[in-house]
Design an enzyme around this catalytic site. Structure first.
Site, mmCIF file in Angstrom:
data_model
loop_
_atom_site.group_PDB
_atom_site.id
_atom_site.type_symbol
_atom_site.label_atom_id
_atom_site.label_comp_id
_atom_site.label_asym_id
_atom_site.label_seq_id
_atom_site.Cartn_x
_atom_site.Cartn_y
_atom_site.Cartn_z
ATOM 1 N N GLN A 1 0.843 -1.204 0.000
ATOM 2 C CA GLN A 1 0.000 0.000 0.000
ATOM 3 C C GLN A 1 0.880 1.258 0.000
ATOM 4 O O GLN A 1 1.049 1.908 1.046
ATOM 5 C CB GLN A 1 -0.902 0.020 1.242
ATOM 6 C CG GLN A 1 -1.994 -1.029 1.200
ATOM 7 C CD GLN A 1 -2.656 -1.223 2.551
ATOM 8 O OE1 GLN A 1 -1.972 -1.328 3.575
ATOM 9 N NE2 GLN A 1 -3.965 -1.276 2.566
ATOM 10 N N ASP B 1 2.192 4.944 -0.067
ATOM 11 C CA ASP B 1 1.548 6.221 0.284
ATOM 12 C C ASP B 1 1.572 7.174 -0.901
ATOM 13 O O ASP B 1 2.597 7.291 -1.594
ATOM 14 C CB ASP B 1 2.309 6.890 1.440
ATOM 15 C CG ASP B 1 1.847 6.398 2.795
ATOM 16 O OD1 ASP B 1 1.449 5.227 2.895
ATOM 17 O OD2 ASP B 1 1.902 7.192 3.758
ATOM 18 N N ASP C 1 -10.077 7.550 5.496
ATOM 19 C CA ASP C 1 -9.256 6.557 6.179
ATOM 20 C C ASP C 1 -7.858 7.117 6.477
ATOM 21 O O ASP C 1 -7.256 7.781 5.625
ATOM 22 C CB ASP C 1 -9.145 5.352 5.225
ATOM 23 C CG ASP C 1 -8.378 4.198 5.811
ATOM 24 O OD1 ASP C 1 -8.848 3.623 6.797
ATOM 25 O OD2 ASP C 1 -7.300 3.870 5.278
ATOM 26 N N LEU D 1 -0.856 11.997 5.785
ATOM 27 C CA LEU D 1 -0.791 12.426 4.377
ATOM 28 C C LEU D 1 0.560 13.037 4.008
ATOM 29 O O LEU D 1 1.081 12.821 2.931
ATOM 30 C CB LEU D 1 -1.908 13.437 4.063
ATOM 31 C CG LEU D 1 -3.350 12.957 4.296
ATOM 32 C CD1 LEU D 1 -4.339 13.989 3.760
ATOM 33 C CD2 LEU D 1 -3.596 11.597 3.662
ATOM 34 N N GLU E 1 -10.856 9.268 10.369
ATOM 35 C CA GLU E 1 -10.243 8.193 11.132
ATOM 36 C C GLU E 1 -8.839 8.666 11.500
ATOM 37 O O GLU E 1 -7.915 8.617 10.694
ATOM 38 C CB GLU E 1 -10.143 6.897 10.326
ATOM 39 C CG GLU E 1 -9.757 5.743 11.247
ATOM 40 C CD GLU E 1 -8.769 4.743 10.667
ATOM 41 O OE1 GLU E 1 -8.589 3.683 11.277
ATOM 42 O OE2 GLU E 1 -8.145 5.016 9.623
ATOM 43 N N ASP F 1 -11.747 -3.492 12.365
ATOM 44 C CA ASP F 1 -10.325 -3.643 12.702
ATOM 45 C C ASP F 1 -10.173 -4.330 14.054
ATOM 46 O O ASP F 1 -11.152 -4.605 14.735
ATOM 47 C CB ASP F 1 -9.656 -2.267 12.753
ATOM 48 C CG ASP F 1 -9.412 -1.716 11.364
ATOM 49 O OD1 ASP F 1 -9.183 -2.521 10.431
ATOM 50 O OD2 ASP F 1 -9.458 -0.486 11.204
HETATM 51 C C1 BGC Z 1 -8.510 0.756 8.175
HETATM 52 C C2 BGC Z 1 -7.859 -0.585 8.166
HETATM 53 C C3 BGC Z 1 -6.807 -0.613 7.081
HETATM 54 C C4 BGC Z 1 -5.835 0.574 7.225
HETATM 55 C C5 BGC Z 1 -4.963 0.734 6.028
HETATM 56 C C6 BGC Z 1 -7.339 1.652 8.515
HETATM 57 O O1 BGC Z 1 -7.399 2.601 9.284
HETATM 58 O O2 BGC Z 1 -9.544 0.860 9.119
HETATM 59 O O3 BGC Z 1 -8.786 -1.613 8.003
HETATM 60 O O4 BGC Z 1 -6.082 -1.798 7.167
HETATM 61 O O5 BGC Z 1 -6.550 1.762 7.364
HETATM 62 O O6 BGC Z 1 -5.728 1.189 4.965
#
Ligand code: BGC
Length: 603
Positions: free
Chosen positions: A220, A222, A252, A257, A294, A360
């Site tokens: 993933q 950034d 999320d 960032l 979040e 989560d």
């Molecule tokens: C989501 C997770 C996810 C992570 C990475 C989080 O805050 O709630 O489920 O694995 O972001 O995207």
């Protein structure tokens, strides 16, 4: 390659049965929802209930997170989908939910439950189509339910075409869309979040022969928010879904960032600047829509995400959640009282999002090391129950399947400041499966009926289910399911529906102020107040009966109405020293309103 250039299809796509966006039929209706769930009852809301136009709707709303892949499979593939969710909207309306939060439904290799996005404007083929999403929005809105979508702002999947182009052509259009370096020594003060799987926030890419930055899984990368083109891409992708009709986003992982040398790369001013730009776009172009952050941070840091009422409308209150679990184990309200006392006031147009569980692990990042050890020992004695800095279990097993504790935790959640966010399946006390990898054990199929193998979730052969349906007591589908609980007036589900209805009737829970009340530590006592409406909330955190003694000056001669609680009636307030006995893990919501709604003044 630009995401926002993929238009939404207006025609139904092959294989998808278009669903009419009709208003629900007259209420009350007790009708089967589908042949697969013959005993699930739904009382439909009045026709045309529709959405209200209150711009502060989110301050009074009850949210419900649906793990779509595990909610209802409409195609017989074994995977839940958008049409499946549509077929369960009557249930959610019946339960009394105001807004659904749907985790990422975008095309994805699904190495992180869909939080690894391959195309920000597409829909994962197993989940449905743009037409299906539009129908979901229309059908939810017709029932007075809003829908917010997750949106993963911080990173993409390594399979995203932007990343593939970025690896292959450093000087090309996408070369600068991610954070690349020649070595892996940058930002050494940034912590690793997924400590169980990742060793570094940098990963070497053999194609570009450079390292890329990632705060989560190494698949993933950034996004590089120093690049203005990235900001524009994200704004366009958000517009795409807002145009389709979503009511807002859970953004999320927002603290990460922007990176800056010599910092921990969290909550940096540049990050706030970008988030404020997103908010300005929403306010200008889509007023009334909502942004939920979040940001797993301490209260004094998370309040920064509200700005002056010009950044997020809502943010999860992460620190209060583990303290509710701690208070329950310790039989003391101290931990909750302290964190609430440390929680700053919010701008008028903002609201906390509170929760007990989600998709989560139960995160223990916002506690001290000592508290974490305590919570792990108490709630996750088996190593398999732990993940990263958290606990990968569901609510009911965490609370020993003790319905008194499950009700008490919900009663606190629904009365404390903030808008509660429920997690699918917790309303019936579903269990978990700690033998599944990662967080899959808290994402098993919704248990609609007792009929195995599909339990009303799917008609597919059960070997197709990505996550098995629990079938062992006490959490198997035979023991825990919607249909049985709907039929039982004393069930957890019917209790929750009742208390949600009371909450909805009294906007003091969403809009009122919050006062802690002096009481013995074993009881969490507070009031919610709005004008002449006062609700006293008393919660016994122990396994023994407790006498709650609180001051009620000014209410002498009145008998409060019991809005909800473990006791039938409340005694009259004779002097300001009020006493009321609460059973083990009991709670009560006492209402005084002027003119009295239910409470009666005695002569
Ligand atoms: C989501 C997770 C996810 C992570 C990475 C989080 O805050 O709630 O489920 O694995 O972001 O995207």
């Amino acid at each position: 390659m630009t995401d926002a250039t993929h238009p939404a299809s207006t025609e139904p796509e092959p294989g998808v049965i278009p669903q009419p966006a009709s208003a629900p039929s007259a209420s009350p209706v007790h009708a089967p929802l589908s042949p697969a769930s013959p005993t699930i009852q739904a009382t439909l809301p009045a026709p045309g209930r529709g959405l209200n136009d209150d711009p502060l709707w989110y301050k009074k709303a009850v949210f419900y997170e649906v793990w779509v892949r595990s909610f209802r499979d409409s195609t017989g593939t074994g995977t839940g989908d958008l049409n499946g969710l549509i077929s369960r909207l009557d249930y959610l309306a019946w339960l009394g939910v105001d807004c659904i939060w749907i985790p990422p439904f975008f095309p994805s290799p699904e190495r992180d439950g869909g939080y690894d996005v391959e195309l920000f404007t597409g829909i994962q083929v197993q989940l449905g189509t743009h037409q299906g999403m539009k129908t979901l929005l229309d059908e939810a809105h017709a029932r007075g339910i809003r829908v917010i979508s997750d949106f993963v702002v911080n990173h993409t999947s390594a399979d995203h075409p932007w990343f593939i182009a970025s690896r292959e052509d450093p000087d090309g259009e996408y070369g600068d869309y991610y954070v690349w370096r020649d070595d892996d020594t940058g930002y050494p003060d940034a912590r690793i979040i997924f400590i169980d799987t990742e060793e570094s926030n940098w990963t070497f890419d053999p194609v570009r022969k450079q390292f890329y930055w990632h705060r989560f899984y190494s698949h993933q990368p950034d996004l590089n928010y120093e690049n203005p083109k990235v900001v524009e891409e994200i704004l366009d992708a958000l517009r795409f879904w807002l145009d389709l009709g979503v009511d807002g986003f859970r953004l999320d992982a927002v603290p990460y960032l922007i990176e800056d040398e010599g910092t921990n790369c969290e909550n940096l001013p540049g990050t706030h600047d970008i988030l404020k730009r997103i908010r300005a776009m929403v306010d200008e172009e889509y007023p009334g829509r909502m942004l939920l952050a979040e940001a797993n941070q301490w209260p004094n840091e998370v309040v920064e995400y509200f700005g002056d009422g010009d950044e997020f409308h809502m943010a999860f209150h992460f620190p209060v959640m583990p303290r509710m679990f701690m208070a329950l184990k310790q039989g003391s309200s101290k931990a909750i009282r302290e964190i609430l006392a440390d929680t700053p006031e919010l701008p008028e147009n903002c609201q906390w999002a509170t929760f007990l569980r989600n998709h989560d692990e139960l995160t223990l990042e916002m506690v001290t090391e000592e508290e974490r050890q305590y919570l792990w020992n108490e709630y996750a004695p088996v190593p398999k129950m732990r993940l990263n800095l958290g606990i990968r279990r569901r609510l009911a097993p965490l609370l020993d399947n003790d319905e008194r504790q499950i009700r008490l935790m919900h009663a606190m959640l629904l009365a404390l400041p903030g808008s509660p966010v429920l997690y699918y399946g917790d309303e019936i006390g579903m269990g978990d499966n700690i033998w599944l990898p990662d967080r899959d054990g808290v994402r098993t199929p919704m248990q609609w009926t007792s009929e195995l193998p599909g339990a009303g979730f799917s008609e597919a052969n059960s070997y197709l289910f990505p996550k098995p349906i629990p079938c062992v007591p006490p959490f198997g589908a035979q023991d825990v399911n919607v249909a049985d609980q709907q039929a039982n007036p004393d069930s957890l589900l019917n209790w929750l529906r009742e208390i949600l209805a009371q909450r909805r009737k009294h906007e003091v829970f969403g809009l009122g102020d919050f006062q802690q009340i002096d009481c013995d530590d074993s009881i969490l006592a507070f009031s919610r107040n709005q004008g002449s409406t006062h609700v006293f909330c008393l919660n016994n955190l122990t396994a023994w009966p407790q006498l709650a003694e609180v001051k009620m000056a000014g209410f002498e001669g009145r008998v409060p109405a019991v809005l909800s609680g473990s006791i039938g009636e409340a005694p009259e307030v004779i002097t300001e020293d009020y006493r009321i006995e609460l059973p083990p893990y009991g709670y009560v919501w006492l209402l005084f309103s002027d003119p009295p709604a239910n409470d009666s003044a005695r002569n």
